[in-house]
Motif scaffolding. Structure first.
Motif, PDB file in Angstrom:
ATOM      1  N   ALA A 138      -3.657   9.616  12.015  1.00  0.00           N
ATOM      2  CA  ALA A 138      -3.177   8.290  12.412  1.00  0.00           C
ATOM      3  C   ALA A 138      -3.501   7.250  11.345  1.00  0.00           C
ATOM      4  O   ALA A 138      -2.702   6.345  11.087  1.00  0.00           O
ATOM      5  N   VAL A 139      -4.665   7.377  10.719  1.00  0.00           N
ATOM      6  CA  VAL A 139      -5.021   6.462   9.631  1.00  0.00           C
ATOM      7  C   VAL A 139      -4.042   6.638   8.475  1.00  0.00           C
ATOM      8  O   VAL A 139      -3.542   5.652   7.915  1.00  0.00           O
ATOM      9  N   ALA A 140      -3.737   7.883   8.115  1.00  0.00           N
ATOM     10  CA  ALA A 140      -2.786   8.130   7.023  1.00  0.00           C
ATOM     11  C   ALA A 140      -1.429   7.525   7.339  1.00  0.00           C
ATOM     12  O   ALA A 140      -0.795   6.913   6.463  1.00  0.00           O
ATOM     13  N   ASP A 141      -0.984   7.665   8.595  1.00  0.00           N
ATOM     14  CA  ASP A 141       0.291   7.054   8.991  1.00  0.00           C
ATOM     15  C   ASP A 141       0.230   5.538   8.842  1.00  0.00           C
ATOM     16  O   ASP A 141       1.159   4.913   8.328  1.00  0.00           O
ATOM     17  N   GLY A 142      -0.869   4.930   9.293  1.00  0.00           N
ATOM     18  CA  GLY A 142      -1.021   3.482   9.193  1.00  0.00           C
ATOM     19  C   GLY A 142      -1.041   3.004   7.756  1.00  0.00           C
ATOM     20  O   GLY A 142      -0.409   1.991   7.414  1.00  0.00           O
ATOM     21  N   LEU A 143      -1.748   3.723   6.902  1.00  0.00           N
ATOM     22  CA  LEU A 143      -1.823   3.338   5.490  1.00  0.00           C
ATOM     23  C   LEU A 143      -0.453   3.458   4.823  1.00  0.00           C
ATOM     24  O   LEU A 143      -0.100   2.638   3.973  1.00  0.00           O
ATOM     25  N   ALA A 144       0.341   4.449   5.236  1.00  0.00           N
ATOM     26  CA  ALA A 144       1.691   4.598   4.686  1.00  0.00           C
ATOM     27  C   ALA A 144       2.557   3.397   5.048  1.00  0.00           C
ATOM     28  O   ALA A 144       3.375   2.941   4.234  1.00  0.00           O
ATOM     29  N   VAL A 145       2.369   2.863   6.241  1.00  0.00           N
ATOM     30  CA  VAL A 145       3.103   1.663   6.652  1.00  0.00           C
ATOM     31  C   VAL A 145       2.622   0.448   5.857  1.00  0.00           C
ATOM     32  O   VAL A 145       3.424  -0.386   5.418  1.00  0.00           O
ATOM     33  N   LEU A 146       1.320   0.345   5.670  1.00  0.00           N
ATOM     34  CA  LEU A 146       0.748  -0.832   5.005  1.00  0.00           C
ATOM     35  C   LEU A 146       1.014  -0.869   3.498  1.00  0.00           C
ATOM     36  O   LEU A 146       1.133  -1.956   2.921  1.00  0.00           O
ATOM     37  N   GLU A 147       1.105   0.286   2.874  1.00  0.00           N
ATOM     38  CA  GLU A 147       1.172   0.326   1.410  1.00  0.00           C
ATOM     39  C   GLU A 147       2.241  -0.577   0.797  1.00  0.00           C
ATOM     40  O   GLU A 147       1.943  -1.341  -0.123  1.00  0.00           O
ATOM     41  N   PRO A 148       3.479  -0.557   1.269  1.00  0.00           N
ATOM     42  CA  PRO A 148       4.472  -1.412   0.609  1.00  0.00           C
ATOM     43  C   PRO A 148       4.390  -2.892   0.968  1.00  0.00           C
ATOM     44  O   PRO A 148       5.065  -3.708   0.337  1.00  0.00           O
ATOM     45  N   ILE A 149       3.586  -3.262   1.955  1.00  0.00           N
ATOM     46  CA  ILE A 149       3.573  -4.664   2.396  1.00  0.00           C
ATOM     47  C   ILE A 149       2.238  -5.376   2.195  1.00  0.00           C
ATOM     48  O   ILE A 149       2.189  -6.602   2.234  1.00  0.00           O
ATOM     49  N   ILE A 150       1.173  -4.641   1.961  1.00  0.00           N
ATOM     50  CA  ILE A 150      -0.151  -5.268   1.958  1.00  0.00           C
ATOM     51  C   ILE A 150      -0.320  -6.271   0.817  1.00  0.00           C
ATOM     52  O   ILE A 150      -0.913  -7.332   1.001  1.00  0.00           O
ATOM     53  N   GLY A 151       0.225  -5.969  -0.348  1.00  0.00           N
ATOM     54  CA  GLY A 151       0.121  -6.909  -1.464  1.00  0.00           C
ATOM     55  C   GLY A 151       0.839  -8.216  -1.177  1.00  0.00           C
ATOM     56  O   GLY A 151       0.323  -9.303  -1.473  1.00  0.00           O
ATOM     57  N   HIS A 152       1.997  -8.126  -0.577  1.00  0.00           N
ATOM     58  CA  HIS A 152       2.767  -9.326  -0.230  1.00  0.00           C
ATOM     59  C   HIS A 152       2.042 -10.145   0.839  1.00  0.00           C
ATOM     60  O   HIS A 152       1.980 -11.373   0.761  1.00  0.00           O
ATOM     61  N   ILE A 153       1.463  -9.454   1.820  1.00  0.00           N
ATOM     62  CA  ILE A 153       0.714 -10.150   2.871  1.00  0.00           C
ATOM     63  C   ILE A 153      -0.462 -10.900   2.252  1.00  0.00           C
ATOM     64  O   ILE A 153      -0.681 -12.084   2.544  1.00  0.00           O
ATOM     65  N   CYS A 154      -1.214 -10.218   1.398  1.00  0.00           N
ATOM     66  CA  CYS A 154      -2.369 -10.873   0.763  1.00  0.00           C
ATOM     67  C   CYS A 154      -1.938 -12.052  -0.097  1.00  0.00           C
ATOM     68  O   CYS A 154      -2.585 -13.104  -0.084  1.00  0.00           O
ATOM     69  N   ALA A 155      -0.850 -11.894  -0.830  1.00  0.00           N
ATOM     70  CA  ALA A 155      -0.354 -12.990  -1.662  1.00  0.00           C
ATOM     71  C   ALA A 155      -0.003 -14.202  -0.800  1.00  0.00           C
ATOM     72  O   ALA A 155      -0.321 -15.346  -1.160  1.00  0.00           O
TER      73      ALA A 155
END
Length: 163
Positions: A138-155
């Motif tokens: 489940a963590v791997a699935d969550g990280l796969a979702v977050l990977e393309p968006i986390i940088g934009h969210i932080c920015a």
């Protein structure tokens, strides 16, 4: 010559009574930490605490360090001591429900158990907080979702306008 941007920071909280007691080897924390390092984040604090009341104290300790990201794993199910969502929600300024909808949808492709994860995603100040479930898959699935968006969210939380 421009100065490189400082690396973003992250906190990791694992809510697991068995892992905190040393009777179970936590696999989720290392998975999350390796993922964060690969994306260029420095971990300012990582804790493994038992499910229950210690989760709230750990969340507050990590948020006091003002990391860019705080990822939790565990404590999102229906057991009486699964209180990660209840401990997280009062600390959030804004909810980002689409992130959790996407994480649950990704998980549902693998297991129907993803439907019972009660985690939240949102912001606490300039920190992006996500409650991931407690299994490595489940963590791997969550990280796969977050990977393309986390940088934009932080920015966005840093006040940068990228669109």
């Amino acid at each position: 010559m421009s100065t490189p941007s400082p690396r973003r920071t992250a906190g990791v909280l694992i809510a697991s009574t068995r892992a905190a007691a040393g009777t179970y080897q936590d696999e989720c924390g290392p998975l999350i930490a390796d993922w964060l390092y690969a994306l260029g984040y420095d971990i300012v604090l990582a804790e493994v605490v038992p499910d229950g009341v210690e989760v709230a104290a750990s969340l507050q300790r990590i948020l006091a360090l003002e990391p860019s990201v705080l990822l939790t794993s565990g404590g999102t199910g229906l057991s009486p001591d699964d209180v990660t969502p209840e401990s997280t929600e009062p600390l959030l300024d804004r909810h980002v429900p689409g992130v959790m909808e996407a994480i649950r949808a990704k998980g549902l492709a693998s297991t129907p158990m993803a439907a019972i994860s009660r985690g939240f995603a949102g912001t606490a100040g300039r920190t992006f907080v996500v409650n991931l479930p407690g299994s490595p898959g489940a963590v791997a699935d969550g990280l796969a979702v977050l990977e393309p968006i986390i940088g934009h969210i932080c920015a966005q939380l840093e006040g940068k306008r990228e669109h």
